[in-house]
Design an enzyme around this catalytic site. Structure first.
Site, PDB file in Angstrom:
ATOM      1  N   ILE A 212       2.307  43.070  32.653  1.00  0.00           N
ATOM      2  CA  ILE A 212       3.350  44.108  32.616  1.00  0.00           C
ATOM      3  C   ILE A 212       3.596  44.613  31.207  1.00  0.00           C
ATOM      4  O   ILE A 212       3.557  45.814  30.950  1.00  0.00           O
ATOM      5  CB  ILE A 212       4.670  43.572  33.227  1.00  0.00           C
ATOM      6  CG1 ILE A 212       4.443  42.980  34.620  1.00  0.00           C
ATOM      7  CG2 ILE A 212       5.716  44.692  33.248  1.00  0.00           C
ATOM      8  CD1 ILE A 212       3.959  43.946  35.651  1.00  0.00           C
TER       9      ILE A 212
ATOM     10  N   LYS B 259      22.137  40.092  35.076  1.00  0.00           N
ATOM     11  CA  LYS B 259      22.116  41.150  34.061  1.00  0.00           C
ATOM     12  C   LYS B 259      21.398  42.373  34.618  1.00  0.00           C
ATOM     13  O   LYS B 259      21.911  43.501  34.530  1.00  0.00           O
ATOM     14  CB  LYS B 259      21.385  40.657  32.803  1.00  0.00           C
ATOM     15  CG  LYS B 259      21.019  41.751  31.820  1.00  0.00           C
ATOM     16  CD  LYS B 259      20.351  41.231  30.566  1.00  0.00           C
ATOM     17  CE  LYS B 259      18.899  41.071  30.713  1.00  0.00           C
ATOM     18  NZ  LYS B 259      18.107  42.319  30.591  1.00  0.00           N
ATOM     19  N   ASN B 260      20.219  42.171  35.192  1.00  0.00           N
ATOM     20  CA  ASN B 260      19.407  43.322  35.593  1.00  0.00           C
ATOM     21  C   ASN B 260      19.890  43.988  36.866  1.00  0.00           C
ATOM     22  O   ASN B 260      19.416  45.067  37.208  1.00  0.00           O
ATOM     23  CB  ASN B 260      17.940  42.906  35.696  1.00  0.00           C
ATOM     24  CG  ASN B 260      17.372  42.544  34.338  1.00  0.00           C
ATOM     25  OD1 ASN B 260      17.998  42.802  33.299  1.00  0.00           O
ATOM     26  ND2 ASN B 260      16.210  41.923  34.318  1.00  0.00           N
TER      27      ASN B 260
ATOM     28  N   ARG C 284       7.431  50.157  25.525  1.00  0.00           N
ATOM     29  CA  ARG C 284       8.519  50.608  26.400  1.00  0.00           C
ATOM     30  C   ARG C 284       8.684  52.134  26.404  1.00  0.00           C
ATOM     31  O   ARG C 284       9.712  52.680  26.054  1.00  0.00           O
ATOM     32  CB  ARG C 284       9.860  49.962  26.025  1.00  0.00           C
ATOM     33  CG  ARG C 284       9.879  48.475  25.766  1.00  0.00           C
ATOM     34  CD  ARG C 284       9.540  47.582  26.930  1.00  0.00           C
ATOM     35  NE  ARG C 284      10.503  47.528  27.987  1.00  0.00           N
ATOM     36  CZ  ARG C 284      11.547  46.697  28.029  1.00  0.00           C
ATOM     37  NH1 ARG C 284      11.768  45.908  27.032  1.00  0.00           N
ATOM     38  NH2 ARG C 284      12.369  46.681  29.067  1.00  0.00           N
TER      39      ARG C 284
ATOM     40  N   CYS D 197      14.480  44.718  23.397  1.00  0.00           N
ATOM     41  CA  CYS D 197      13.599  43.669  22.862  1.00  0.00           C
ATOM     42  C   CYS D 197      12.249  44.245  22.417  1.00  0.00           C
ATOM     43  O   CYS D 197      11.832  45.279  22.886  1.00  0.00           O
ATOM     44  CB  CYS D 197      13.323  42.664  23.959  1.00  0.00           C
ATOM     45  SG  CYS D 197      14.689  41.562  24.185  1.00  0.00           S
TER      46      CYS D 197
ATOM     47  N   ASP E  18       9.290  38.186  33.520  1.00  0.00           N
ATOM     48  CA  ASP E  18      10.409  37.563  32.806  1.00  0.00           C
ATOM     49  C   ASP E  18      10.355  36.044  32.839  1.00  0.00           C
ATOM     50  O   ASP E  18      11.054  35.393  32.058  1.00  0.00           O
ATOM     51  CB  ASP E  18      11.758  38.025  33.395  1.00  0.00           C
ATOM     52  CG  ASP E  18      11.986  39.491  33.148  1.00  0.00           C
ATOM     53  OD1 ASP E  18      12.910  40.065  33.737  1.00  0.00           O
ATOM     54  OD2 ASP E  18      11.212  40.091  32.375  1.00  0.00           O
TER      55      ASP E  18
ATOM     56  N   ARG F 211      22.082  38.223  24.631  1.00  0.00           N
ATOM     57  CA  ARG F 211      22.008  39.493  25.369  1.00  0.00           C
ATOM     58  C   ARG F 211      22.017  39.236  26.878  1.00  0.00           C
ATOM     59  O   ARG F 211      22.460  40.076  27.645  1.00  0.00           O
ATOM     60  CB  ARG F 211      20.719  40.236  25.007  1.00  0.00           C
ATOM     61  CG  ARG F 211      20.718  40.931  23.662  1.00  0.00           C
ATOM     62  CD  ARG F 211      19.523  41.835  23.550  1.00  0.00           C
ATOM     63  NE  ARG F 211      19.415  42.691  24.725  1.00  0.00           N
ATOM     64  CZ  ARG F 211      18.245  43.003  25.310  1.00  0.00           C
ATOM     65  NH1 ARG F 211      17.115  42.546  24.829  1.00  0.00           N
ATOM     66  NH2 ARG F 211      18.214  43.788  26.373  1.00  0.00           N
TER      67      ARG F 211
ATOM     68  N   ARG G  82      17.983  48.839  25.589  1.00  0.00           N
ATOM     69  CA  ARG G  82      17.041  49.727  26.299  1.00  0.00           C
ATOM     70  C   ARG G  82      17.679  50.269  27.571  1.00  0.00           C
ATOM     71  O   ARG G  82      17.470  51.411  27.950  1.00  0.00           O
ATOM     72  CB  ARG G  82      15.766  48.946  26.625  1.00  0.00           C
ATOM     73  CG  ARG G  82      14.867  49.725  27.528  1.00  0.00           C
ATOM     74  CD  ARG G  82      13.522  49.151  27.751  1.00  0.00           C
ATOM     75  NE  ARG G  82      12.850  49.909  28.779  1.00  0.00           N
ATOM     76  CZ  ARG G  82      12.315  51.105  28.605  1.00  0.00           C
ATOM     77  NH1 ARG G  82      12.387  51.672  27.418  1.00  0.00           N
ATOM     78  NH2 ARG G  82      11.717  51.748  29.601  1.00  0.00           N
TER      79      ARG G  82
HETATM   80  C1  EPZ Z   1      13.138  45.958  33.768  1.00  0.00           C
HETATM   81  O1  EPZ Z   1      12.738  46.597  32.581  1.00  0.00           O
HETATM   82  C2  EPZ Z   1      13.916  44.725  33.355  1.00  0.00           C
HETATM   83  N1  EPZ Z   1      15.077  45.122  32.581  1.00  0.00           N
HETATM   84  C3  EPZ Z   1      13.020  43.810  32.508  1.00  0.00           C
HETATM   85  O2  EPZ Z   1      13.780  42.636  32.199  1.00  0.00           O
HETATM   86  C4  EPZ Z   1      11.803  43.425  33.341  1.00  0.00           C
HETATM   87  O3  EPZ Z   1      10.940  42.620  32.556  1.00  0.00           O
HETATM   88  C5  EPZ Z   1      11.074  44.702  33.796  1.00  0.00           C
HETATM   89  O4  EPZ Z   1      11.985  45.544  34.533  1.00  0.00           O
HETATM   90  C6  EPZ Z   1       9.884  44.390  34.699  1.00  0.00           C
HETATM   91  O5  EPZ Z   1      10.309  43.689  35.825  1.00  0.00           O
HETATM   92  C7  EPZ Z   1      16.198  45.539  33.240  1.00  0.00           C
HETATM   93  O6  EPZ Z   1      16.231  45.626  34.457  1.00  0.00           O
HETATM   94  C8  EPZ Z   1      17.383  45.898  32.396  1.00  0.00           C
HETATM   95  P1  EPZ Z   1       9.636  48.719  33.810  1.00  0.00           P
HETATM   96  P2  EPZ Z   1      12.143  48.113  32.624  1.00  0.00           P
HETATM   97  O7  EPZ Z   1       9.991  50.144  33.622  1.00  0.00           O
HETATM   98  O8  EPZ Z   1      12.761  48.867  33.726  1.00  0.00           O
HETATM   99  C9  EPZ Z   1       5.971  50.906  31.806  1.00  0.00           C
HETATM  100  C10 EPZ Z   1      14.684  40.976  30.819  1.00  0.00           C
HETATM  101  O9  EPZ Z   1      14.122  40.052  30.214  1.00  0.00           O
HETATM  102  N2  EPZ Z   1       6.713  52.190  31.728  1.00  0.00           N
HETATM  103  O10 EPZ Z   1       9.547  48.161  35.208  1.00  0.00           O
HETATM  104  O11 EPZ Z   1      12.191  48.672  31.258  1.00  0.00           O
HETATM  105  C11 EPZ Z   1       6.475  49.861  30.832  1.00  0.00           C
HETATM  106  O12 EPZ Z   1       5.942  50.069  29.545  1.00  0.00           O
HETATM  107  C12 EPZ Z   1      14.070  42.363  30.810  1.00  0.00           C
HETATM  108  O13 EPZ Z   1      15.736  40.859  31.496  1.00  0.00           O
HETATM  109  C13 EPZ Z   1       6.046  53.343  31.319  1.00  0.00           C
HETATM  110  O14 EPZ Z   1       4.860  53.312  30.992  1.00  0.00           O
HETATM  111  O15 EPZ Z   1      10.617  47.797  32.980  1.00  0.00           O
HETATM  112  C14 EPZ Z   1       5.985  48.570  31.452  1.00  0.00           C
HETATM  113  O16 EPZ Z   1       4.654  48.343  31.033  1.00  0.00           O
HETATM  114  C15 EPZ Z   1      12.854  42.447  29.915  1.00  0.00           C
HETATM  115  N3  EPZ Z   1       6.730  54.517  31.259  1.00  0.00           N
HETATM  116  C16 EPZ Z   1       5.996  48.863  32.954  1.00  0.00           C
HETATM  117  O17 EPZ Z   1       6.185  50.280  33.075  1.00  0.00           O
HETATM  118  C17 EPZ Z   1       8.050  54.604  31.597  1.00  0.00           C
HETATM  119  O18 EPZ Z   1       8.622  55.714  31.541  1.00  0.00           O
HETATM  120  C18 EPZ Z   1       7.093  48.190  33.728  1.00  0.00           C
HETATM  121  O19 EPZ Z   1       8.282  48.437  33.028  1.00  0.00           O
HETATM  122  C19 EPZ Z   1       8.709  53.412  32.009  1.00  0.00           C
HETATM  123  C20 EPZ Z   1       8.024  52.225  32.082  1.00  0.00           C
END
Ligand code: EPZ
Length: 417
Positions: free
Chosen positions: A327, A22-23, A121, A116, A305, A397, A92
């Site tokens: 995270i 998915k990711n 986020r 989710c 995850d 999802r 998202r």
């Molecule tokens: C990706 O989400 C994955 N989703 C998530 O998988 C995964 O848990 C996550 O990366 C971490 O590995 C997809 O790839 C579709 P991040 P993403 O931006 O990109 C903060 C699943 O279960 N942040 O790496 O949204 C954020 O709040 C899903 O398959 C900001 O502060 O995660 C978090 O604390 C869940 N500002 C941290 O970064 C921003 O502008 C890491 O989030 C963006 C992010």
């Protein structure tokens, strides 16, 4: 929507071929916006998030054809103003379309992304990177308008290695003017996969998998054919299921090296693990051994995850311990449901603490997000008696055939529609 019903207490044995990731596929679907030529993707998982992404592409004006596990996409001329808020709010990852639309069409409307409830986020880093590349960002209450003549390459210093931000900047930079450098980039396998795919389309990228990625903007990208790699989190789901029930599992089509941090933990819990280039085997005899302290982190550390997935065998282990979630701020929604099943588990700030019990007992539980929902199914597999899981739309999802796959390796599990 129905429920998933599990009659637990059975060991799991067998072999599974793991679905497409998915990711990995979601940013690749967004990347098809960057070319007007046809793109052909294979091993695409039949999951809700892909369905929403294909609907978004169709709404933008793309021609999408799905044939079994493959998708054919032609985005000859898209109109980014066609995207309605309804679709964008469903997922998202719709935010990933913004970088591609901005780069290819100079415009993107970004509605408050859905997804989710695992954390706040925010998207501040996404917007700042677009501003740094010369985009005009007009923020409103429930949506943001992005516009730019042509994005300009620049040096980004990410304050944390965000997966989505790294992907969005890559999708924006490949057609931008000049050179873009991402310092503090995410190193996840899905980033490497996206760069491999973009390079097939003619992008000029170096450094993926490290914390510094360099992109040399080009004038045009061409269509591409790409095979989506296996989903490492779905693979982790099946491995942790066997850890909880006992048994033996062959997984094919997986890149075990992507899962190293998890496999080391499972071995510490008593699993026997064998890996080959594109397959792996896990055997679990007896009760898992608890681990006093674990923490999630950015790749290559233990993925956030798998935190809920690991909690299931840990709650049935000999011993006690805790997992620190570093995270997301709300990734313990499964805890009250596990307590209803007899688990001795509670949260303390960003930590979840457990004491292994002899057995869980089946009852009615409700999923509240994707990975926690899958973990509740796993708890049902190991529990004595029957567990009925509602809220299964969250699970759908990201899992193409969780019930069918688990049934194939011996679980007594079915949908109740
Ligand atoms: C990706 O989400 C994955 N989703 C998530 O998988 C995964 O848990 C996550 O990366 C971490 O590995 C997809 O790839 C579709 P991040 P993403 O931006 O990109 C903060 C699943 O279960 N942040 O790496 O949204 C954020 O709040 C899903 O398959 C900001 O502060 O995660 C978090 O604390 C869940 N500002 C941290 O970064 C921003 O502008 C890491 O989030 C963006 C992010």
């Amino acid at each position: 929507m129905g429920t998933i019903v599990v009659n637990g207490g059975r060991r799991l044995n067998g072999q599974l071929f793991v679905q497409g990731s998915k990711n990995a596929v979601l940013p690749i679907l967004a990347a098809t916006i960057l070319t007007r030529e046809p793109c052909y993707l294979r091993h695409v998982p039949a999951i809700k998030d892909v369905q929403v992404s294909l609907q978004i592409l169709s709404q933008l004006g793309g021609r999408v054809t799905r044939m079994d596990g493959s998708v054919h996409i032609e985005n000859a001329i898209l109109n980014p103003e066609n995207l309605t808020p309804t679709l964008a709010s469903k997922m998202r990852s719709s935010i990933l379309f913004s970088g591609a639309c901005l780069s290819a069409y100079g415009y993107s409307r970004l509605d408050k992304p859905g997804g989710c409830l695992i954390g706040e986020r925010p998207i501040d880093m996404h917007l700042q990177c677009f501003r740094d590349m010369g985009a005009h960002v007009e923020e409103h209450d429930t949506y943001t308008i992005l516009s730019a003549d042509r994005l300009q390459g620049c040096i980004h210093h990410l304050r944390l290695p965000s997966v989505g931000v790294t992907e969005n900047v890559l999708l924006a930079a490949v057609l931008a003017e000049g050179t873009t450098i991402i310092r503090g980039a995410a190193r996840e396998p899905e980033i490497v996969t996206l760069c491999q795919c973009l390079r097939k389309a003619g992008a000029r990228i170096a450094g993926e998998g490290s914390s510094q990625i360099t992109v040399q903007g080009v004038e045009k990208l061409h269509g591409f054919v790409f095979h989506v790699p296996a989903d490492r989190i779905v693979a982790a789901t099946y491995l942790c299921s066997v850890m909880a029930t006992g048994g033996s599992l062959w997984l094919s089509g997986v890149n075990a090296w992507e899962m190293d941090s998890l496999l080391r933990v499972l071995e510490r819990m008593g699993a026997e693990v064998g890996v080959r280039p594109h397959s792996m085997h896990l055997q679990m005899k007896g009760k898992p051994v608890g681990i006093p302290f674990l923490q999630t982190g950015y790749y290559p550390e233990l993925p956030t995850d798998v935190q809920s997935l690991l909690l299931i065998p840990l709650c049935l282990s000999k011993g006690a311990g805790e997992i620190e979630e570093r995270i997301f701020e709300n990734r313990f929604r499964i805890v009250p449901e596990l307590q209803k099943m007899g688990a001795v588990v509670h949260t303390d700030g960003n930590r979840v603490r457990y004491e292994g019990v002899e057995a869980l007992h089946g009852t009615a539980v409700r999923a509240a997000e994707l990975r926690g929902g899958a973990a509740l199914v796993m708890a049902g597999l190991a529990a004595q008696g029957q567990t009925v899981i509602s809220g299964i739309e969250y699970i759908e999802r990201g899992y193409e055939n969780l019930v069918g796959d688990l049934k194939r390796i011996g679980a007594d599990i079915y949908y109740e529609r």
